[in-house]
Design an enzyme around this catalytic site. Sequence first.
Site, PDB file in Angstrom:
ATOM      1  N   LEU A   1       0.949  -1.138  -0.003  1.00 29.12           N
ATOM      2  CA  LEU A   1      -0.096  -0.004  -0.084  1.00 29.12           C
ATOM      3  C   LEU A   1       0.957   1.461  -0.015  1.00 29.12           C
ATOM      4  O   LEU A   1       1.935   1.299   0.894  1.00 29.12           O
ATOM      5  CB  LEU A   1      -0.932   0.202   1.159  1.00 29.12           C
ATOM      6  CG  LEU A   1      -2.085   0.960   1.426  1.00 29.12           C
ATOM      7  CD1 LEU A   1      -2.857   0.804   0.105  1.00 29.12           C
ATOM      8  CD2 LEU A   1      -2.926   0.842   2.508  1.00 29.12           C
ATOM      9  N   ASP A   2       0.575   2.138  -1.003  1.00 32.52           N
ATOM     10  CA  ASP A   2       1.452   3.300  -0.945  1.00 32.52           C
ATOM     11  C   ASP A   2       1.837   4.114   0.100  1.00 32.52           C
ATOM     12  O   ASP A   2       1.058   4.043   0.834  1.00 32.52           O
ATOM     13  CB  ASP A   2       1.261   4.257  -2.160  1.00 32.52           C
ATOM     14  CG  ASP A   2       0.926   3.461  -3.742  1.00 32.52           C
ATOM     15  OD1 ASP A   2       1.912   2.566  -3.659  1.00 32.52           O
ATOM     16  OD2 ASP A   2       0.386   3.621  -4.508  1.00 32.52           O
ATOM     17  N   TYR A   3       3.051   4.799   0.208  1.00 28.66           N
ATOM     18  CA  TYR A   3       3.452   5.488   1.357  1.00 28.66           C
ATOM     19  C   TYR A   3       2.459   6.615   1.541  1.00 28.66           C
ATOM     20  O   TYR A   3       2.085   6.989   2.659  1.00 28.66           O
ATOM     21  CB  TYR A   3       4.792   6.183   1.118  1.00 28.66           C
ATOM     22  CG  TYR A   3       5.424   7.095   2.013  1.00 28.66           C
ATOM     23  CD1 TYR A   3       5.809   6.745   3.189  1.00 28.66           C
ATOM     24  CD2 TYR A   3       5.378   8.384   1.760  1.00 28.66           C
ATOM     25  CE1 TYR A   3       6.384   7.476   4.189  1.00 28.66           C
ATOM     26  CE2 TYR A   3       5.996   9.079   2.601  1.00 28.66           C
ATOM     27  CZ  TYR A   3       6.253   8.819   3.950  1.00 28.66           C
ATOM     28  OH  TYR A   3       7.065   9.758   4.835  1.00 28.66           O
ATOM     29  N   ASP A   4       1.795   6.989   0.497  1.00 26.85           N
ATOM     30  CA  ASP A   4       0.933   8.237   0.661  1.00 26.85           C
ATOM     31  C   ASP A   4      -0.638   7.814   0.525  1.00 26.85           C
ATOM     32  O   ASP A   4      -1.628   8.741   0.250  1.00 26.85           O
ATOM     33  CB  ASP A   4       1.321   9.398  -0.413  1.00 26.85           C
ATOM     34  CG  ASP A   4       1.152   8.864  -1.662  1.00 26.85           C
ATOM     35  OD1 ASP A   4       1.078   7.563  -1.867  1.00 26.85           O
ATOM     36  OD2 ASP A   4       1.209   9.578  -2.834  1.00 26.85           O
ATOM     37  N   SER A   5      -0.746   6.624   0.631  1.00 29.12           N
ATOM     38  CA  SER A   5      -2.023   6.014   0.762  1.00 29.12           C
ATOM     39  C   SER A   5      -2.389   5.469   2.321  1.00 29.12           C
ATOM     40  O   SER A   5      -1.450   5.036   2.874  1.00 29.12           O
ATOM     41  CB  SER A   5      -2.150   4.901  -0.201  1.00 29.12           C
ATOM     42  OG  SER A   5      -2.160   5.116  -1.710  1.00 29.12           O
TER      43      SER A   5
END
Length: 315
Positions: free
Chosen positions: A40-44
Amino acid sequence: MRYILLNKPYEVLTQFTDENGRQTLKDFVSVPNIYPVGRLDYDSEGLVLLTDDKQLQHRLSEPRFKVPKTYWVQVEGVPTEEALETLRRGVDLKTGFTTPAEAELLPEAPELWERSKPVRFRAAIPTSWVQIRISQGMNRQVRKMTAAVGFPTLRLVRVQLADLKVADLQPGQWRELTEKEVQALTEDMAAQTAAAGTFRTPNKGSEYWPGGIRPASAKPAPTGGFNRSGNTAKPTAEGGKRAAGSRGAGRVAGSASFTPKPTGGKSSGKPSATNGPGRKPGAKPTGRGPAAPGGRPSSPGRKPGPTGGKRPGRG
């Protein structure tokens, strides 16, 4: 085995270490020997499943098994029905088309926690929320999909993984899966595996690859790749080894397609210079004429040098 469901906060890496000092899963989960299922993306934000069940981890991470993931996406602007239909059919991301997805415009903003950093948006442009359900795992896929249809993503929250929902988990909180949830997840993955098929490696009945996908933990492939055809033929050369100086395994000396090299040197296919056709037997000619007085032997047609065997100086 441990099965942990975490609500990953914004700007947290989906891993347990980071050389740059950013927040990781270790800051929220202290259970040893567990690993995240997928990324899961860093900014998600949102759901991440962690487990030490390697088989289940592989099945959930592999796109072939089509594990659905549901996202709530805040986008800039209000997507049209045409844009939503494009998301459903598949979007050209230049690196390939996405598979069909479920996409619908939410009638109002969902009730979510406040993000650690407020979302930046332009006051003159409204925002809206879209629910997108996909089973692929391309890099930053949802963000690229919404951008491709003209509605950039402002906030991205994963709210469901298979049948597991975020529910009341707040950012940074986690819980253990119940026995019923683990059983349902295992049965679902077994059904997905059966639908995808199972491949057994040759001569290794105890090792199997769900869906024919070789796990990252499997031993590296032997030289020449894995023998998936089941052909176990061996070279026919004597002793099971290739003959020295030959090309290709299985060639036998004396066959129609191979002639062994003669011993004693290279063969050019030309008659011997000593006893070839049309040549009288005798000593091999030296190719040089008689030696000049006081100098080196001279070749035929070469003029003898001056007396003393030395060349005249150059002025």
